[in-house]
Design a protein around this motif. Sequence first.
Motif, PDB file in Angstrom:
ATOM      1  N   GLY A  46      -2.306   3.140 -10.457  1.00  0.00           N
ATOM      2  CA  GLY A  46      -1.004   2.995  -9.550  1.00  0.00           C
ATOM      3  C   GLY A  46      -0.826   2.491  -8.195  1.00  0.00           C
ATOM      4  O   GLY A  46      -0.155   2.664  -7.726  1.00  0.00           O
ATOM      5  N   VAL A  47      -2.016   1.648  -8.006  1.00  0.00           N
ATOM      6  CA  VAL A  47      -2.272   1.073  -6.789  1.00  0.00           C
ATOM      7  C   VAL A  47      -3.224  -0.098  -6.979  1.00  0.00           C
ATOM      8  O   VAL A  47      -4.031   0.097  -7.934  1.00  0.00           O
ATOM      9  CB  VAL A  47      -2.868   1.978  -5.660  1.00  0.00           C
ATOM     10  N   ALA A  48      -2.840  -1.222  -6.252  1.00  0.00           N
ATOM     11  CA  ALA A  48      -4.081  -2.373  -6.038  1.00  0.00           C
ATOM     12  C   ALA A  48      -4.632  -2.368  -4.729  1.00  0.00           C
ATOM     13  O   ALA A  48      -4.045  -2.222  -3.876  1.00  0.00           O
ATOM     14  CB  ALA A  48      -3.231  -3.477  -6.584  1.00  0.00           C
ATOM     15  N   VAL A  49      -6.017  -2.504  -4.721  1.00  0.00           N
ATOM     16  CA  VAL A  49      -6.777  -2.550  -3.554  1.00  0.00           C
ATOM     17  C   VAL A  49      -7.465  -3.787  -3.721  1.00  0.00           C
ATOM     18  O   VAL A  49      -8.401  -4.158  -4.717  1.00  0.00           O
ATOM     19  CB  VAL A  49      -7.739  -1.309  -3.317  1.00  0.00           C
ATOM     20  N   ALA A  50      -7.111  -4.833  -3.014  1.00  0.00           N
ATOM     21  CA  ALA A  50      -7.702  -6.137  -3.065  1.00  0.00           C
ATOM     22  C   ALA A  50      -8.491  -6.590  -1.789  1.00  0.00           C
ATOM     23  O   ALA A  50      -8.237  -6.727  -0.698  1.00  0.00           O
ATOM     24  CB  ALA A  50      -6.647  -7.128  -3.292  1.00  0.00           C
ATOM     25  N   VAL A  51      -9.681  -6.179  -2.006  1.00  0.00           N
ATOM     26  CA  VAL A  51     -10.793  -6.329  -0.876  1.00  0.00           C
ATOM     27  C   VAL A  51     -11.187  -7.767  -0.796  1.00  0.00           C
ATOM     28  O   VAL A  51     -11.958  -8.431  -1.503  1.00  0.00           O
ATOM     29  CB  VAL A  51     -11.767  -5.349  -1.121  1.00  0.00           C
ATOM     30  N   ALA A  75       6.771  -4.982  -5.288  1.00  0.00           N
ATOM     31  CA  ALA A  75       5.566  -4.525  -4.667  1.00  0.00           C
ATOM     32  C   ALA A  75       5.742  -4.161  -3.220  1.00  0.00           C
ATOM     33  O   ALA A  75       6.165  -5.153  -2.380  1.00  0.00           O
ATOM     34  CB  ALA A  75       4.392  -5.305  -5.025  1.00  0.00           C
ATOM     35  N   LEU A  76       5.085  -2.985  -2.737  1.00  0.00           N
ATOM     36  CA  LEU A  76       4.952  -2.852  -1.260  1.00  0.00           C
ATOM     37  C   LEU A  76       3.438  -2.936  -0.932  1.00  0.00           C
ATOM     38  O   LEU A  76       2.650  -2.134  -1.552  1.00  0.00           O
ATOM     39  CB  LEU A  76       5.597  -1.570  -0.734  1.00  0.00           C
ATOM     40  N   SER A  77       3.171  -3.676   0.133  1.00  0.00           N
ATOM     41  CA  SER A  77       1.538  -3.723   0.304  1.00  0.00           C
ATOM     42  C   SER A  77       1.515  -3.729   1.918  1.00  0.00           C
ATOM     43  O   SER A  77       2.348  -4.098   2.813  1.00  0.00           O
ATOM     44  CB  SER A  77       1.034  -4.992  -0.266  1.00  0.00           C
ATOM     45  N   VAL A  78       0.214  -3.438   2.222  1.00  0.00           N
ATOM     46  CA  VAL A  78      -0.089  -3.511   3.566  1.00  0.00           C
ATOM     47  C   VAL A  78      -1.300  -4.298   3.518  1.00  0.00           C
ATOM     48  O   VAL A  78      -2.260  -4.096   2.902  1.00  0.00           O
ATOM     49  CB  VAL A  78      -0.291  -2.315   4.352  1.00  0.00           C
ATOM     50  N   VAL A  79      -1.671  -4.878   4.692  1.00  0.00           N
ATOM     51  CA  VAL A  79      -3.015  -5.734   4.752  1.00  0.00           C
ATOM     52  C   VAL A  79      -3.736  -5.177   6.319  1.00  0.00           C
ATOM     53  O   VAL A  79      -2.984  -5.130   7.303  1.00  0.00           O
ATOM     54  CB  VAL A  79      -2.686  -7.348   4.871  1.00  0.00           C
ATOM     55  N   VAL A  80      -4.985  -4.945   6.025  1.00  0.00           N
ATOM     56  CA  VAL A  80      -5.803  -4.228   6.973  1.00  0.00           C
ATOM     57  C   VAL A  80      -6.957  -4.949   7.001  1.00  0.00           C
ATOM     58  O   VAL A  80      -7.398  -5.650   6.110  1.00  0.00           O
ATOM     59  CB  VAL A  80      -5.732  -2.776   6.483  1.00  0.00           C
ATOM     60  N   PRO A  81      -7.657  -4.785   7.941  1.00  0.00           N
ATOM     61  CA  PRO A  81      -9.101  -5.280   8.237  1.00  0.00           C
ATOM     62  C   PRO A  81     -10.065  -4.540   7.109  1.00  0.00           C
ATOM     63  O   PRO A  81      -9.798  -3.538   6.702  1.00  0.00           O
ATOM     64  CB  PRO A  81      -9.487  -4.833   9.626  1.00  0.00           C
ATOM     65  N   VAL A  82     -11.006  -5.537   6.663  1.00  0.00           N
ATOM     66  CA  VAL A  82     -11.733  -5.255   5.495  1.00  0.00           C
ATOM     67  C   VAL A  82     -12.687  -4.090   5.858  1.00  0.00           C
ATOM     68  O   VAL A  82     -13.269  -3.374   5.131  1.00  0.00           O
ATOM     69  CB  VAL A  82     -12.442  -6.437   5.112  1.00  0.00           C
TER      70      VAL A  82
END
Length: 105
Positions: A46-51, A75-82
Amino acid sequence: GLVLLAHADPGLQEAVMAGPMPAYTAHTIRRPEQLRRALADVRREGVAVAVAQIEDISQSIAAPVREGRGAVVAALSVVVPVADDPRAYVPAVHTAAGGISRALG
């Protein structure tokens, strides 16, 4: 993209996998079998994590937004530091996507 593609028509998924899959980083999904696994993971979790898929310095966490009948419409996403732990963001992303979904009825 992964959330929307995971819930897209299978024909669209296959068309994407048949086309070019350019690499932006060493971590970018490049092979159809990798993408199939990633899409199955998104549907299951239920979520995508794209590292580091697009840039080495960032990662995204995304959840589906659904309309009243349950179809994924955004889709709702946040972009954060790796360097951050993506699991720390999953509850907030799910909650926000769920709130938008409820507002859509």
